[in-house]
Design an enzyme around this catalytic site. Sequence first.
Site, PDB file in Angstrom:
ATOM      1  N   PHE A   9      45.818  49.317 -80.117  1.00 25.91           N
ATOM      2  CA  PHE A   9      45.781  48.991 -81.545  1.00 25.91           C
ATOM      3  C   PHE A   9      45.181  50.116 -82.381  1.00 25.91           C
ATOM      4  CE2 PHE A   9      44.859  45.152 -78.998  1.00 25.91           C
ATOM      5  CZ  PHE A   9      46.090  44.541 -79.120  1.00 25.91           C
ATOM      6  N   ASP A  69      31.965  48.560 -72.007  1.00 25.47           N
ATOM      7  CA  ASP A  69      33.263  49.149 -71.652  1.00 25.47           C
ATOM      8  C   ASP A  69      33.066  50.567 -71.143  1.00 25.47           C
ATOM      9  OD1 ASP A  69      35.980  49.176 -71.271  1.00 25.47           O
ATOM     10  OD2 ASP A  69      36.462  49.731 -73.329  1.00 25.47           O
TER      11      ASP A  69
END
Length: 965
Positions: free
Chosen positions: A662, A781
């Site tokens: 995205f 992450d």
Amino acid sequence: MSMLSMDGIVAGGGSSSGGGERSFVLEQKMFNTGPQNKALPTVQSSGSSSNHAPIVGESPLGTVSSTMATGDTGRVGNVTYMSSGMLGATQFMPQNSSHPSTSVMMQQVPPQNGGATRSSPTEMQQCMQAMSEDSIEMRDYNSGVHHMHPHQMQMQQQQQHHQQQYNMSYHNHQQQMQQMHYHQQQQQYQQQQAQHHQMYAPQIQQQQQQPQQQSQQQSAQQPQQSSAALQHVNESSNLSSAGSISDREPEQHGGTPQRPTAPQSSTATDKKTRKRRKAGPTEDQATPKQERKITEFMKVGGEVASGNSVARCLLTEYHQNQGSPKRQPAVQQNGSNSYDSQQQQPQMNQHEMQNSYWGVATPSLGVNNRGTPTPTQQQHYSSDSNSNSNQSPPGQGNQSGRMVRTIDEETQTDSSLSQANPQNADEVAKMNRIIEDHRRQIEELNSKNSLERRKNEASKETIKRLLIDKNQIERKALRDKTAADSPRIGCFKTTRTGDSFRDQWVDGWAFAEMDKKTEQINAERNEIASASALLKKRKPLGIGKEPKRPQAVNSQNDSNGMQPSTSSNTNGDDAIFRRPEEPKEIQYQEYIELDEIYKLRREHLRKEETDLSMEKERLEKEKQHHVRELKRASNESASQFNDHRLLHKRYLMLNLLGKGGFSEVWKAFDIEENRYVACKIHHVNKDWKEEKKANYVKHAMREKDIHKSLDHCRIVKQYDLLTIDNHSFCTVLEYVPGNDLDFYLKQNRSISEKEARSIIMQVVSALVYLNEKSTPIIHYDLKPANILLESGNTSGAIKITDFGLSKIMEGESDDHDLGIELTSQFAGTYWYLPPETFIVPPPKITCKVDVWSIGVIFYQCIYGKKPFGNDLTQQKILEYNTIINAREVSFPSKPQVSSAAQDFIRRCLQYRKEDRADVFELAKHELFRPRGAIRASVAGSLLLVIITLCQHSNRSEDRLCVSNV
């Protein structure tokens, strides 16, 4: 000039020459005659220096005549005042102009309260407007003479009627506004007086006691002066103040002259019609400066003080008189008698004190100026009786004198300031020169600044143009290189699979040649292997001993290389069924030579195979670069920012660095700071549901908020955030050249322990910074793709990026150990997440999530593979519960890894988060200690063991000696 306003016509007298005095009547042209005519009361002034009020008398024509004293000025003659209410809405009256012999036609406002309103001279001046500077005719009054046609008179009456209605409505509105303003000022003044009395109550009481004592002393003398007081009217009226106080004239005849005992009547018929010529005063008749009236100090043409200024002067005078009682008798200096001082009250109540400050507008001598009486003035004068028509309201005598004296002081002060200005001319000129110099310097600086700004803009345009040209050249070179490498390395080709099309990779001719070489090497290896096996079968029986054989047999064996057949038979059956001959034995020397040849060929093939594998590995790296460039070029051409757009007139988009699900990251140049930056553009899909859009924007805003607050050398900095359109925004980040760790591991598969140790040490340093904050931050992450290598290899510095899934541990510091609830479960990269993140329902997580990720990254760097689910996809990991079942880590035998590195990995990959180390413990691990310190600690421990063993052996020997004895 002194004037008294009565309800009707007012006529002002000119100046008198020498000792002779003339009485005349200024008659205004009458338009309304007949039954509406009334008796005109006339007031006549004798021109004496007395401050007495006018004496009213009856004239032969039925007018009321009065004699008025205007002071010993020598410039004021007899004045007759004629009053009548027959003029209607608009009345005209003469007034003296700045010239002594010139009369000014004035316009008076309509009378109030049915013609019973009286006005003071000051108020009258406000109610009149000058019509012209021409002198008017002096004629007798005759009611039987008409000077206008009846039709014109009717039109005049209609106009006057309309004008009267308009004036009445206008003045009513003005009176209402002035009353509101007056009440507001009255309330403010009451508040100020209340505060003043609260702050200075003792002083006010002391000041109030002093006037009471003075009043008691004056009351003893009052019976003696009562007879004289009855003959005098209130001398503090506007008439007397206008005649004496404003002129500041000393008494020249030894006191106040006697008042005339009988009024001097004058009729309009006895006066002849005559004109007043304009004649300026001669030098002999010039009035001395000390005898000039207040009107001569005023400036004509609107330059006099306004009514608000006079009211302010009166308020100042009142405060001065209240603060200094010694200044109160100063009002009596100019021709006043003792009656004024006797009428002064030592103490005024609040109502009288408020009424004493009614607004007074200064009369203007300019042309076409109009004054309007304030509601306060009308209130005072309308409340008086007719018997006291020539007197001012109670308590106003001294105030009018103070007003005129204050105006005189102001005008004299202005004159003194105007005289002092030439003395400061040098200083003013000097200041003007300084101002001009500063203005010139400012203009020069502004011009320089504008020039520098133009140069800066031109430089920016030049830099922008050069960068665009350079980027276009680089893009063309990359396209040419990609097009040239595609046949050799390969490319994507669209193939059809069922009813869908997909891009499939097809290798180039370089990989085909590699495959051929591999096949050749394999075939040659097989041939060498078979020849070596046959050689072993022909191996001589006695290695090291030379066999005894005939010469012929040896020569035949040498020629054929095989032993003769023992089943040779000439029969046909033997020819059909022939037995294979046994391999002939070869000589020892030949066997050794053949065996050595086969060994060399095998070594050569092994070397070729190694070279081929290296070439294939290099070709694989080129393939990865080529595939990455093909994807990047395809995404760049499809992006809307590929036309070198300038975002916010600052960031010039150059080329695409990468694209995610995205977002896309562009390399850009900041023309303001002259540095390269990375612009991460976030896109919100228009087809998404509102919930998904809100979730994505929430994560993006959280990433922005977290990232902007970080400042560490091992973390990528965030410079700016800007909005592009309704569906995209951009975060400006620090640009890091080189590649990420994931790309490097794909090319090299594994790195040495030293290189991996250097990378992990820097990552731990960044995590310590994140956990030392008041609100610790979980990256969540952490993976090789988010570790950037500045130099493009593992020998340089690293930086951590991508805080899109970061979490903030809010609350008290004691709650940080308990963790926070996981809101984005099954997000992130599964190979690098700990087992607690896969438990349903979502558990609470802590900063030890990043510790597990560090252990996985360290293991992958050393061994070239992931410890759990290396060959599985993320979907398979969820199906097989790979991470949930990862309870213990195992280490391969190769490559060799130090025990400290293995212990570090075990501490990071503990299944239970309670048993897992935190980042602060990892920072103190022995893996990150310097090598010299580790060796010293090992040597120290060995020395301690040796000393312990020696002590134990010495004790054993001592026991043995004792037992022998």
